[in-house]
Scaffold this motif. Structure first.
Motif, mmCIF file in Angstrom:
data_model
loop_
_atom_site.group_PDB
_atom_site.id
_atom_site.type_symbol
_atom_site.label_atom_id
_atom_site.label_comp_id
_atom_site.label_asym_id
_atom_site.label_seq_id
_atom_site.Cartn_x
_atom_site.Cartn_y
_atom_site.Cartn_z
ATOM 1 N N LYS A 125 -18.721 -69.341 60.943
ATOM 2 C CA LYS A 125 -19.812 -68.771 61.103
ATOM 3 C C LYS A 125 -20.527 -67.773 61.179
ATOM 4 O O LYS A 125 -20.804 -66.791 61.155
ATOM 5 N N ASP A 126 -22.229 -68.176 60.402
ATOM 6 C CA ASP A 126 -22.939 -67.185 60.818
ATOM 7 C C ASP A 126 -23.305 -66.136 61.410
ATOM 8 O O ASP A 126 -24.299 -64.990 61.439
ATOM 9 N N SER A 127 -23.277 -67.081 62.660
ATOM 10 C CA SER A 127 -23.857 -65.661 64.122
ATOM 11 C C SER A 127 -22.894 -64.826 64.357
ATOM 12 O O SER A 127 -22.999 -64.399 64.805
ATOM 13 N N ASP A 128 -21.717 -64.797 63.445
ATOM 14 C CA ASP A 128 -21.054 -64.102 63.219
ATOM 15 C C ASP A 128 -21.117 -62.678 62.962
ATOM 16 O O ASP A 128 -20.205 -61.814 63.276
ATOM 17 N N LEU A 129 -21.896 -63.189 62.059
ATOM 18 C CA LEU A 129 -22.209 -61.535 61.084
ATOM 19 C C LEU A 129 -23.696 -60.689 61.208
ATOM 20 O O LEU A 129 -24.506 -61.510 62.011
ATOM 21 N N GLY A 130 -23.763 -60.125 60.689
ATOM 22 C CA GLY A 130 -24.665 -59.173 60.796
ATOM 23 C C GLY A 130 -25.567 -57.931 59.325
ATOM 24 O O GLY A 130 -24.419 -58.392 59.367
ATOM 25 N N TYR A 131 -26.230 -58.424 59.064
ATOM 26 C CA TYR A 131 -27.212 -58.036 57.780
ATOM 27 C C TYR A 131 -28.070 -56.869 58.059
ATOM 28 O O TYR A 131 -29.302 -57.220 58.633
ATOM 29 N N ASN A 132 -27.179 -55.878 57.297
ATOM 30 C CA ASN A 132 -28.493 -54.676 57.825
ATOM 31 C C ASN A 132 -29.123 -53.965 56.101
ATOM 32 O O ASN A 132 -28.241 -54.132 55.248
ATOM 33 N N ILE A 133 -30.739 -53.991 55.836
ATOM 34 C CA ILE A 133 -31.070 -54.350 54.372
ATOM 35 C C ILE A 133 -31.961 -53.151 54.907
ATOM 36 O O ILE A 133 -33.136 -53.306 55.961
ATOM 37 N N THR A 134 -31.428 -51.831 53.543
ATOM 38 C CA THR A 134 -32.884 -50.932 53.526
ATOM 39 C C THR A 134 -33.777 -51.342 53.028
ATOM 40 O O THR A 134 -33.188 -51.381 51.612
ATOM 41 N N LEU A 135 -34.705 -51.153 53.133
ATOM 42 C CA LEU A 135 -36.153 -51.122 52.367
ATOM 43 C C LEU A 135 -37.220 -49.567 52.194
ATOM 44 O O LEU A 135 -36.981 -48.957 52.642
ATOM 45 N N LYS A 136 -37.788 -49.466 50.693
ATOM 46 C CA LYS A 136 -39.105 -48.438 50.404
ATOM 47 C C LYS A 136 -39.763 -49.194 50.591
ATOM 48 O O LYS A 136 -40.042 -49.769 49.644
ATOM 49 N N ALA A 137 -41.269 -48.724 51.521
ATOM 50 C CA ALA A 137 -42.155 -48.920 51.648
ATOM 51 C C ALA A 137 -42.960 -48.418 51.100
ATOM 52 O O ALA A 137 -42.828 -46.888 51.621
ATOM 53 N N VAL A 138 -43.520 -48.250 50.419
ATOM 54 C CA VAL A 138 -45.298 -47.737 49.629
ATOM 55 C C VAL A 138 -46.157 -47.864 49.877
ATOM 56 O O VAL A 138 -46.625 -49.273 50.010
ATOM 57 N N ASN A 139 -47.417 -47.210 50.063
ATOM 58 C CA ASN A 139 -48.444 -46.768 50.727
ATOM 59 C C ASN A 139 -49.199 -46.075 49.245
ATOM 60 O O ASN A 139 -49.283 -44.641 48.812
ATOM 61 N N PRO A 140 -50.274 -47.024 47.928
ATOM 62 C CA PRO A 140 -49.726 -46.838 46.703
ATOM 63 C C PRO A 140 -51.401 -46.395 46.897
ATOM 64 O O PRO A 140 -52.191 -45.870 45.587
ATOM 65 N N ASN A 141 -52.181 -46.305 48.469
ATOM 66 C CA ASN A 141 -53.557 -45.786 47.963
ATOM 67 C C ASN A 141 -54.046 -44.600 47.992
ATOM 68 O O ASN A 141 -52.930 -43.405 49.716
ATOM 69 N N ASP A 142 -55.381 -44.291 48.250
ATOM 70 C CA ASP A 142 -56.012 -42.532 48.170
ATOM 71 C C ASP A 142 -56.559 -42.311 49.268
ATOM 72 O O ASP A 142 -57.750 -43.482 49.821
ATOM 73 N N LYS A 143 -56.529 -41.889 50.018
ATOM 74 C CA LYS A 143 -57.341 -41.600 51.211
ATOM 75 C C LYS A 143 -56.878 -42.570 52.466
ATOM 76 O O LYS A 143 -58.354 -43.328 52.609
ATOM 77 N N MET A 144 -56.133 -43.797 52.576
ATOM 78 C CA MET A 144 -56.141 -44.466 53.162
ATOM 79 C C MET A 144 -54.512 -45.217 53.459
ATOM 80 O O MET A 144 -53.395 -44.606 52.550
ATOM 81 N N SER A 145 -54.675 -44.895 54.822
ATOM 82 C CA SER A 145 -53.305 -45.252 55.785
ATOM 83 C C SER A 145 -52.981 -46.611 56.334
ATOM 84 O O SER A 145 -53.732 -47.379 56.037
ATOM 85 N N ILE A 146 -51.443 -46.944 56.334
ATOM 86 C CA ILE A 146 -51.463 -48.526 57.117
ATOM 87 C C ILE A 146 -50.484 -47.795 57.778
ATOM 88 O O ILE A 146 -48.795 -47.141 56.974
ATOM 89 N N ARG A 147 -50.649 -49.162 58.745
ATOM 90 C CA ARG A 147 -49.698 -49.256 59.814
ATOM 91 C C ARG A 147 -49.223 -50.625 59.462
ATOM 92 O O ARG A 147 -49.815 -51.024 59.596
ATOM 93 N N PHE A 148 -48.071 -50.746 59.926
ATOM 94 C CA PHE A 148 -47.216 -51.804 59.918
ATOM 95 C C PHE A 148 -46.804 -51.753 61.665
ATOM 96 O O PHE A 148 -45.670 -51.040 62.118
ATOM 97 N N GLU A 149 -47.205 -53.373 62.290
ATOM 98 C CA GLU A 149 -46.970 -53.459 63.804
ATOM 99 C C GLU A 149 -45.638 -54.213 63.337
ATOM 100 O O GLU A 149 -45.370 -55.203 62.970
ATOM 101 N N ASN A 150 -44.709 -53.978 64.789
ATOM 102 C CA ASN A 150 -43.564 -54.883 65.024
ATOM 103 C C ASN A 150 -43.935 -56.639 65.365
ATOM 104 O O ASN A 150 -45.089 -56.485 66.290
#
Length: 263
Positions: A125-150
């Protein structure tokens, strides 16, 4: 001898004007006017003042206030200020429009994938499993900030079928900055596909056929800010298609392709 009498005085002699005197005389003109009325004053010729020389008139004109020129100058300055304000507003609007159209979307890549099994003996059963995925996020913009909201919905799929779901955590990326994002996904209540189940249970050194998966992040709230001038909100759609050698121990990402779209 005839006696000569005094010369006779004729009418012409009577009407002759007396010799002018050097003293100023006031001669009434007509009946005496009542107060606050106009008086006519006669001056002897020797007391008439001369007209001032031309240079005095020029000096007087220079010192005389010219209200018309000042008003024209003030109108010109006011018009110049209005034009400068309009030009500044137009420049800010043009800069904002340029930033909105020219900014680069953030990029993502998958660094690591781990599957955690529960203590239950039945791991089908899939409900018995947990998946941990690690991502790399990159902001390629100069003088511009990016905030990801929950709150962005995150899904792990196999052949367009959801096998795990979760939420994207909040994160902040300044200009030209990168960061790692850890996704914690929980298995769904559906039964695992046989290929996924076999890949998870793989323990031998001989790997099975690589497994193709996809990771989708939908409606991820993104707040973009350019310095102190402008900020705006958008929604991000992220899709990563990748292959792993196994979902068992020592999972390696063989290839991947991640696309990000802001809307």
């Amino acid at each position: 001898m005839e006696e000569r009498g005094p010369p006779a005085t004729g009418a012409d002699d009577i009407n002759e004007d007396p010799a002018p005197t050097s003293e100023t005389q006031l001669v009434p003109y007509g009946p005496i006017p009542p107060p606050n009325e106009t008086y006519v004053i006669h001056f002897p010729k020797d007391q008439i003042y001369r007209v001032p020389p031309p240079e005095n008139a020029i000096l007087g004109d220079k010192h005389r206030p010219v209200t018309k020129k000042k008003s024209r100058k003030s109108c010109c300055w006011a018009l110049l200020v209005v034009l400068l304000v309009l030009f500044l507003i137009f420049g800010i609007a043009l800069l904002t429009w340029y930033l909105v159209l020219s900014h680069k979307d953030p990029t993502f890549s998958i660094i690591q994938v781990q599957v955690k099994q529960s203590n239950s003996s039945d791991s089908s059963k899939d409900s018995d499993l947990g998946y941990n995925i690690t991502l790399k996020a990159v902001n390629p913009n100069d003088k511009m900030s990016i905030r990801f909201e929950n709150g962005g919905g995150t899904s792990l799929l196999y052949r367009q079928k959801d096998i795990a779901k979760g939420k994207f955590p909040s994160d902040q990326l300044d200009d030209d900055e990168s960061d790692t994002v850890k996704l914690v996904l929980n298995g769904t209540s559906a039964e695992l596909p046989s290929e996924v189940q076999e890949s998870i249970e793989e323990t031998s050194s001989k790997k099975t056929t690589p497994l193709s998966l996809s990771l989708k992040i939908s409606d991820l709230p993104v707040h973009i800010k350019y310095g102190f001038f402008k900020s705006w909100d958008e929604k991000a759609e992220v899709e990563c298609k990748f292959k792993v050698d196994t979902l068992g121990l020592g999972t390696k990402v063989l290839e991947q392709n991640c696309d990000t779209t802001l809307k």
